[in-house]
Design a protein around this motif. Structure first.
Motif, mmCIF file in Angstrom:
data_model
loop_
_atom_site.group_PDB
_atom_site.id
_atom_site.type_symbol
_atom_site.label_atom_id
_atom_site.label_comp_id
_atom_site.label_asym_id
_atom_site.label_seq_id
_atom_site.Cartn_x
_atom_site.Cartn_y
_atom_site.Cartn_z
ATOM 1 N N GLY A 181 2.460 1.714 -3.446
ATOM 2 C CA GLY A 181 1.493 2.256 -4.398
ATOM 3 C C GLY A 181 1.246 3.730 -4.184
ATOM 4 O O GLY A 181 1.134 4.506 -5.131
ATOM 5 N N ARG A 182 1.162 4.132 -2.930
ATOM 6 C CA ARG A 182 0.956 5.551 -2.638
ATOM 7 C C ARG A 182 2.152 6.360 -3.120
ATOM 8 O O ARG A 182 1.992 7.427 -3.709
ATOM 9 N N GLN A 234 0.834 -1.198 0.000
ATOM 10 C CA GLN A 234 0.000 0.000 0.000
ATOM 11 C C GLN A 234 0.873 1.254 0.000
ATOM 12 O O GLN A 234 0.606 2.199 -0.745
ATOM 13 N N LEU A 283 4.123 5.669 -5.512
ATOM 14 C CA LEU A 283 4.139 5.666 -6.970
ATOM 15 C C LEU A 283 3.205 6.725 -7.547
ATOM 16 O O LEU A 283 3.540 7.425 -8.494
ATOM 17 N N TRP A 284 1.996 6.856 -6.954
ATOM 18 C CA TRP A 284 0.984 7.731 -7.539
ATOM 19 C C TRP A 284 0.822 9.082 -6.861
ATOM 20 O O TRP A 284 0.420 10.049 -7.503
ATOM 21 N N TRP A 285 1.088 9.187 -5.562
ATOM 22 C CA TRP A 285 0.748 10.414 -4.841
ATOM 23 C C TRP A 285 1.928 11.165 -4.271
ATOM 24 O O TRP A 285 1.963 12.388 -4.346
ATOM 25 N N ASP A 286 2.851 10.504 -3.628
ATOM 26 C CA ASP A 286 3.935 11.178 -2.920
ATOM 27 C C ASP A 286 5.019 11.609 -3.897
ATOM 28 O O ASP A 286 6.026 10.936 -4.087
ATOM 29 N N LYS A 287 4.817 12.747 -4.502
ATOM 30 C CA LYS A 287 5.762 13.277 -5.480
ATOM 31 C C LYS A 287 6.459 14.501 -4.891
ATOM 32 O O LYS A 287 5.868 15.251 -4.121
#
Length: 61
Positions: A29-30, A26, A32-36
């Motif tokens: 995945g976070r 989880q 990869l998509w959100w924590d930039k």
């Protein structure tokens, strides 16, 4: 006073307790998509380039 907890929430709590490795999945995945990483200068340029929306969107020019 007991707080309401949905069936889905109960299921997810039980499932996560039975599958602790999914916590790492989880988080991956976070990331990869959100924590930039945030770029303040790019955000400032985007805000400056934003075109204001008309009061009535479908009104022709």
């Amino acid at each position: 006073m007991a707080l309401y907890e949905s069936e889905h929430t109960k299921f997810m709590r039980e499932w996560m307790a039975q599958h602790p490795q999914e916590q790492q999945e989880q988080q991956a995945g976070r990331a990869l998509w959100w924590d930039k990483p945030q770029d303040a200068e790019a955000r400032k340029r985007a805000a400056a380039a934003k075109v204001p929306t008309k009061a009535y969107y479908y009104q022709p020019d």
